[in-house]
Design an enzyme around this catalytic site. Structure first.
Site, PDB file in Angstrom:
ATOM      1  N   LYS A   1     100.138  17.148   5.904  1.00 19.11           N
ATOM      2  CA  LYS A   1      99.420  16.135   6.694  1.00 19.11           C
ATOM      3  C   LYS A   1      98.281  15.548   5.864  1.00 19.11           C
ATOM      4  CE  LYS A   1      98.852  16.601  11.595  1.00 19.11           C
ATOM      5  NZ  LYS A   1      98.189  17.444  12.626  1.00 19.11           N
TER       6      LYS A   1
HETATM    7  C1  E4P Z   1      98.525  15.847  15.701  1.00 20.18           C
HETATM    8  O1  E4P Z   1      99.094  16.107  14.675  1.00 20.18           O
HETATM    9  C2  E4P Z   1      97.165  16.331  16.039  1.00 20.18           C
HETATM   10  O2  E4P Z   1      97.027  17.667  15.651  1.00 20.18           O
HETATM   11  C3  E4P Z   1      96.888  16.277  17.517  1.00 20.18           C
HETATM   12  O3  E4P Z   1      97.915  15.661  18.245  1.00 20.18           O
HETATM   13  C4  E4P Z   1      95.505  15.838  17.856  1.00 20.18           C
HETATM   14  O4  E4P Z   1      95.376  15.843  19.252  1.00 20.18           O
HETATM   15  P1  E4P Z   1      93.950  15.842  19.987  1.00 20.18           P
HETATM   16  O5  E4P Z   1      93.493  14.426  20.079  1.00 20.18           O
HETATM   17  O6  E4P Z   1      94.255  16.433  21.340  1.00 20.18           O
HETATM   18  O7  E4P Z   1      93.041  16.714  19.172  1.00 20.18           O
END
Ligand code: E4P
Length: 215
Positions: A83
């Site tokens: 990521k």
């Molecule tokens: C995605 O890869 C992220 O980890 C995640 O969906 C972030 O979500 P949040 O806005 O609930 O922290």
């Protein structure tokens, strides 16, 4: 649309797989919540639990440092996707990694322009954050629709992974719009398994059967 679980919690992942989850997204916040500093060991354990792709995020800044860390993360397991944030450095990092066939999930996407650039840089996944846009009074699903439209027009290969999902309606609307994947918190997965009318109907069927069978 496939469902991923947005967690680093092993118990949640073990149950999630039994409920049809095929992959995982982690991020530094989710890993910190598990109280571990050994990200590598945690991700390798997760790869042994889920059958599909597992996203693990870079935690450094600067192109050279990000590329070096991403190469290391990608070698942890064949199912790992690195990521990388949708930042100026992140796009450069993604270009470099994709040239070497390292899969990248470009995260923290909040515009169709970022999604287009991610595709041009060779990202494997693009992760638009639906809920965080809703949180600031914008419509996250509108962004998702816009990205899918842009990608379809250009026959883009980058897979759309709807992220920052807050509730079951987000899940169903993401699927209706044509997202390839959605990553959801465990709480939302639990919500998907239940409906009060199912519980009431099931209780009634079982009660009627017990009366008939005398058991
Ligand atoms: C995605 O890869 C992220 O980890 C995640 O969906 C972030 O979500 P949040 O806005 O609930 O922290």
């Amino acid at each position: 649309m496939e469902l991923f679980l947005d967690t680093a919690n092993l118990e949640q992942l073990r149950q999630g797989v039994k409920w049809g989850i095929s992959g995982v997204t982690t991020n530094p916040t989710l890993v910190a919540a598990e109280g571990t500093r050994d990200y590598k060991s945690l991700v390798k354990t997760i790869c042994g639990i889920v059958p599909g792709k597992v996203s693990a995020e870079v935690t450094v800044e600067g192109v050279a440092a990000m590329v070096a860390q991403a190469r290391d993360i990608a070698a942890w397991h064949e199912n790992v996707v690195v990521k990388v944030p949708c930042t100026p450095d992140g796009f450069e990092v993604t270009s470099q990694l994709s040239r070497d066939n390292i899969r990248v999930n470009m995260t923290l996407c909040f515009s169709a322009a970022q999604a287009l650039l991610a595709a041009l840089c060779g990202a494997y996944f693009i992760s638009p954050f639906i809920g965080r846009l809703d949180d600031i009074g914008q419509n996250g699903l509108d962004l998702l629709a816009e990205i899918i439209n842009v990608y379809n027009e250009g026959s883009v290969k980058t897979r759309v992974l709807a992220a920052s999902i807050r509730h079951p309606i987000h899940v169903i609307q993401a699927a209706s719009l044509g997202a390839h994947f959605a990553t959801i918190p465990y709480k939302v997965l639990e919500q998907l398994t239940r409906h009060p009318l199912t519980d009431a109907g099931n209780a009634r069927f079982l009660a009627d059967w017990r009366k008939t069978s005398g058991s």
